[in-house]
Enzyme design. Structure first.
Site, mmCIF file in Angstrom:
data_model
loop_
_atom_site.group_PDB
_atom_site.id
_atom_site.type_symbol
_atom_site.label_atom_id
_atom_site.label_comp_id
_atom_site.label_asym_id
_atom_site.label_seq_id
_atom_site.Cartn_x
_atom_site.Cartn_y
_atom_site.Cartn_z
ATOM 1 N N ASP A 275 -2.282 13.432 13.456
ATOM 2 C CA ASP A 275 -2.707 14.718 12.894
ATOM 3 C C ASP A 275 -2.165 14.904 11.487
ATOM 4 O O ASP A 275 -2.895 15.277 10.563
ATOM 5 C CB ASP A 275 -2.253 15.875 13.791
ATOM 6 C CG ASP A 275 -3.075 15.977 15.069
ATOM 7 O OD1 ASP A 275 -4.215 15.470 15.074
ATOM 8 O OD2 ASP A 275 -2.582 16.561 16.052
ATOM 9 N N HIS B 287 -7.257 -6.098 0.416
ATOM 10 C CA HIS B 287 -6.096 -5.218 0.311
ATOM 11 C C HIS B 287 -4.916 -5.710 1.144
ATOM 12 O O HIS B 287 -3.768 -5.576 0.728
ATOM 13 C CB HIS B 287 -6.520 -3.805 0.740
ATOM 14 C CG HIS B 287 -5.456 -2.778 0.613
ATOM 15 N ND1 HIS B 287 -4.765 -2.563 -0.570
ATOM 16 C CD2 HIS B 287 -4.942 -1.891 1.512
ATOM 17 C CE1 HIS B 287 -3.896 -1.586 -0.393
ATOM 18 N NE2 HIS B 287 -3.974 -1.171 0.860
ATOM 19 N N SER C 81 0.833 -1.193 0.000
ATOM 20 C CA SER C 81 0.000 0.000 0.000
ATOM 21 C C SER C 81 0.880 1.260 0.000
ATOM 22 O O SER C 81 1.692 1.438 -0.905
ATOM 23 C CB SER C 81 -0.953 -0.043 1.203
ATOM 24 O OG SER C 81 -2.018 0.852 1.048
#
Length: 272
Positions: free
Chosen positions: A185, A244, A91
Site C-alpha cells: 500500500d 534495467h 535502482s
C-alpha cells in the site's frame, strides 16, 4: 527505526552492502554476490540488505530517502563496526546508497550505483504492476499459480511476474492466509516519492562506479551533469545487451566490472 534485516555471505575482510530496487529483496543479489566472493574468496563479505518496507525489514509510515539512508547507515555501523565498507545499490537502492554517503561521508570507501541517476524519475511505468498485485483477491486465493494467472494480463512477462510474486507469502498456521510481505500500500501509493530525488547540498569525493544498461532509459545523457556534480570521482560503465536489471541480464560482465573496481579501491586505500 529498527535495524534492517540482512543476509550475510562469505567471511572476507571487506564488507560489500547490496541494496535492491523497489519490490525487491536482498536475496535477489545472491547469485552475483556469490560470484563476487568466488573472484576473491578472502577479500569480501557480502551483506544483502532488505530495505525498509521490503523483505523482512520493518515497515514505515512514510517513504523517505533521507530516512532510508539513515536506517542503512545505522545498520552498517552496527554490522560492520570498524571494517572497510563498500555500498552498492540498484535502482531505488541506488538512490538510497547515494543519499547514504552524501549524508555520512566517512561511512564507506566506495560507492557503486546500478542504473539510476540522482534526479526525479517518472515511475508511472510501475503503476500497472501495482494494480496487478492489488487486484489479487488474497482472501479467496488457494495457490500461488492462481495469483500468477490473475496477474498474467497486466504483467505479460513471466520473469517480472515471478519477481513480484516473491513477495507473496502463505501463512499456514492457525490463521491461514496469503499476504504481501512488502508494504504494498505504501509503495504503490507513493510511486512519485520513490521516483523523487530530494535536494542535497553536499558532494562525495570517494570512488564511484556507475553501471548503466544499454537498453534502459533510467540514466540518460542529460543526467551526466547531476552525476558529476555530486560525485566528481565517478567512473561510468555501460553494459551492452542489458536492461534495467543489469546484474540479472549480464551477471558475468557485472561481476567482472564490480570486482575490478573494488580491487582498485583496495589498492588505492592500501597505498595511502
Amino acid at each position: 527505526m529498527t535495524e534492517l534485516h540482512v543476509t550475510t555471505l562469505g567471511d572476507g575482510r571487506q564488507d560489500v552492502y547490496w541494496c535492491h530496487g523497489i519490490f525487491g529483496q536482498g536475496k535477489n543479489f545472491t547469485r552475483v554476490a556469490k560470484d563476487l566472493l568466488a573472484s576473491g574468496p578472502d577479500a569480501y563479505r557480502c551483506i544483502l540488505v532488505d530495505l525498509p518496507n521490503h523483505g523482512r525489514s520493518p515497515w514505515t509510515r512514510d517513504f523517505s530517502y533521507p530516512d532510508m539512508a539513515e536506517a542503512l547507515a545505522e545498520t552498517v555501523r552496527t554490522t560492520s563496526a570498524d571494517r572497510p565498507v563498500h555500498l552498492l545499490g540498484h535502482s531505488m537502492g541506488g538512490k538510497v546508497v547515494m543519499r547514504t554517503v552524501l549524508d555520512n561521508p566517512d561511512l564507506a570507501r566506495s560507492l557503486t550505483v546500478v542504473d539510476m541517476a540522482p534526479v526525479d524519475s517518472r515511475l508511472t511505468r510501475l503503476a500497472p504492476l501495482v494494480d496487478a498485485m492489488k487486484s489479487i483477491d488474497l482472501d479467496a486465493l488457494t495457490t500461488r499459480r492462481e495469483a500468477e494467472d490473475q496477474m498474467r494480463q497486466e504483467v505479460p512477462s513471466a520473469t517480472i511476474r515471478q519477481f513480484l510474486l516473491q513477495n507473496l507469502r502463505h501463512d499456514t498456521g492457525e490463521n491461514e492466509r496469503w499476504y504481501w510481505q512488502m508494504n504494498l500500500d505504501l509503495l504503490g501509493n507513493d510511486l512519485s516519492d520513490v521516483g523523487a530525488w530530494p535536494p542535497v547540498t553536499t558532494t562525495w569525493d570517494g570512488p564511484v562506479l556507475w553501471i548503466t544498461a544499454e537498453q534502459s532509459d533510467y540514466v540518460g545523457p542529460d543526467h551526466s551533469q547531476a552525476i558529476h556534480e555530486l560525485f566528481p570521482q565517478v567512473r561510468r560503465i555501460r553494459v551492452k545487451n542489458s536492461g534495467h536489471w543489469v546484474h540479472s541480464d549480464q551477471p558475468a560482465v557485472f561481476v567482472q566490472v564490480l570486482a575490478t573496481f573494488l580491487s582498485h579501491c583496495q589498492a588505492d586505500s592500501a597505498s595511502r
